[in-house]
Design a protein around this motif. Structure first.
Motif, short mmCIF file in Angstrom:
data_model
loop_
_atom_site.label_atom_id
_atom_site.label_comp_id
_atom_site.label_asym_id
_atom_site.label_seq_id
_atom_site.Cartn_x
_atom_site.Cartn_y
_atom_site.Cartn_z
N GLY A 85 0.93 -1.17 0.01
CA GLY A 85 0.07 0.02 -0.03
C GLY A 85 0.84 1.16 0.03
O GLY A 85 2.20 1.29 -0.07
N ARG A 86 0.25 2.51 0.26
CA ARG A 86 0.87 3.59 -0.14
C ARG A 86 1.14 4.30 1.45
O ARG A 86 0.03 4.15 2.34
CB ARG A 86 0.16 4.78 -0.74
N TYR A 87 2.08 4.62 1.83
CA TYR A 87 2.41 5.24 3.32
C TYR A 87 3.03 6.47 3.28
O TYR A 87 3.55 6.89 2.15
CB TYR A 87 3.29 4.20 4.03
N ILE A 88 3.22 7.23 4.32
CA ILE A 88 3.79 8.67 4.34
C ILE A 88 4.86 8.35 4.98
O ILE A 88 5.00 7.62 6.33
CB ILE A 88 2.69 9.62 5.13
N LEU A 89 6.10 8.69 4.37
CA LEU A 89 7.36 8.68 5.40
C LEU A 89 7.40 10.00 6.17
O LEU A 89 7.51 11.03 5.63
CB LEU A 89 8.45 8.53 4.43
N ALA A 90 7.45 9.64 7.52
CA ALA A 90 7.83 11.03 8.55
C ALA A 90 8.64 10.80 9.56
O ALA A 90 9.32 9.76 9.77
CB ALA A 90 6.16 11.14 8.98
N VAL A 91 9.56 11.82 9.97
CA VAL A 91 10.47 11.77 10.86
C VAL A 91 10.36 12.60 11.97
O VAL A 91 9.83 13.59 11.83
CB VAL A 91 12.03 12.05 10.11
N ALA A 92 11.06 12.36 13.15
CA ALA A 92 10.96 13.15 14.34
C ALA A 92 12.18 12.82 14.89
O ALA A 92 12.62 11.70 14.88
CB ALA A 92 9.74 12.98 15.23
N LEU A 93 12.57 13.72 15.94
CA LEU A 93 13.81 13.43 16.85
C LEU A 93 13.23 13.24 17.88
O LEU A 93 12.62 14.31 18.72
CB LEU A 93 14.69 14.77 16.87
N LEU A 94 13.34 11.92 18.50
CA LEU A 94 12.42 11.61 19.78
C LEU A 94 13.44 11.83 21.00
O LEU A 94 14.68 11.57 21.10
CB LEU A 94 12.18 9.92 19.58
N ASP A 95 12.71 11.94 22.12
CA ASP A 95 13.08 12.04 23.51
C ASP A 95 13.50 10.55 23.70
O ASP A 95 12.79 9.60 23.37
CB ASP A 95 12.01 12.61 24.57
N GLN A 96 14.75 10.37 24.15
CA GLN A 96 15.22 9.09 24.37
C GLN A 96 14.44 8.24 25.56
O GLN A 96 14.36 6.94 25.58
CB GLN A 96 16.88 9.07 24.81
N TYR A 97 13.80 8.91 26.26
CA TYR A 97 13.14 8.10 27.29
C TYR A 97 11.35 7.94 27.12
O TYR A 97 11.02 6.95 27.42
CB TYR A 97 13.05 8.97 28.86
N THR A 98 11.03 8.95 26.71
CA THR A 98 9.47 9.09 26.38
C THR A 98 9.23 8.60 25.04
O THR A 98 8.11 8.24 24.66
CB THR A 98 8.72 10.23 26.37
N LYS A 99 10.22 8.56 24.15
CA LYS A 99 9.98 8.05 22.44
C LYS A 99 8.91 9.02 22.04
O LYS A 99 8.28 8.69 20.91
CB LYS A 99 9.81 6.57 22.42
N GLU A 100 8.86 10.23 22.42
CA GLU A 100 7.96 11.24 21.70
C GLU A 100 8.76 12.24 21.13
O GLU A 100 9.96 12.58 21.42
CB GLU A 100 7.15 11.84 22.75
N PRO A 101 8.05 12.96 19.74
CA PRO A 101 8.94 13.89 19.15
C PRO A 101 9.37 14.94 20.41
O PRO A 101 8.48 15.47 20.92
CB PRO A 101 7.98 14.22 18.22
N ALA A 102 10.45 15.54 20.25
CA ALA A 102 10.98 16.51 21.31
C ALA A 102 11.87 17.84 20.65
O ALA A 102 12.02 18.32 21.44
CB ALA A 102 12.04 15.75 22.30
N VAL A 103 12.29 17.71 19.31
CA VAL A 103 12.86 18.73 18.86
C VAL A 103 12.09 19.28 17.58
O VAL A 103 11.54 18.46 16.65
CB VAL A 103 14.30 18.36 18.46
N ARG A 104 11.96 20.82 17.57
CA ARG A 104 11.16 21.35 16.42
C ARG A 104 12.20 21.45 15.41
O ARG A 104 13.39 22.34 15.81
CB ARG A 104 10.60 22.57 16.99
N LEU A 105 11.96 21.09 14.08
CA LEU A 105 12.92 21.09 13.09
C LEU A 105 12.60 22.25 12.55
O LEU A 105 11.49 22.78 12.47
CB LEU A 105 13.00 19.96 12.35
N ALA A 106 13.70 23.08 11.82
CA ALA A 106 13.56 24.11 11.13
C ALA A 106 13.10 23.95 9.65
O ALA A 106 13.79 24.47 8.67
CB ALA A 106 14.66 25.15 11.16
N ILE A 107 12.06 23.15 9.52
CA ILE A 107 11.36 22.70 8.04
C ILE A 107 10.04 22.98 8.22
O ILE A 107 9.64 22.71 9.32
CB ILE A 107 11.73 21.42 7.74
N GLU A 108 9.27 22.79 7.04
CA GLU A 108 7.88 22.76 6.99
C GLU A 108 7.34 21.26 7.04
O GLU A 108 8.17 20.54 6.83
CB GLU A 108 7.31 23.59 6.06
#
Length: 74
Positions: free
Chosen positions: A34-57
């Motif tokens: 199927g079709r998928y969206i490839l997405a990225v994030a820099l995660l907090d090592q403990y919570t595994k949640e996105p933790a850094v705002r990147l300077a991109i749209e």
């Protein structure tokens, strides 16, 4: 979420400016065609949640950045 414990990335050492990273990713056999969206994030090592705002749209409400649409074939 794909993690590589052997890949050490310390963004605290990044200086201002553009940065790039190249990785080869394997698609797990459990992924259905199927079709998928490839997405990225820099995660907090403990919570595994996105933790850094990147300077991109493209940041979504959960903190992930959509990069591309990919298609998985059989």
């Amino acid at each position: 979420i794909i993690e590589d414990p052997d890949y050490n990335l310390d963004i605290r050492k990044w200086l201002p400016g553009k940065h790039s990273l190249s990785l080869n990713l394997s698609v797990p056999s459990t992924i259905r065609p199927g079709r998928y969206i490839l997405a990225v994030a820099l995660l907090d090592q403990y919570t595994k949640e996105p933790a850094v705002r990147l300077a991109i749209e493209g940041r979504d409400s959960l903190g992930w950045y959509s990069l591309a649409e990919v298609e998985v074939l059989e």
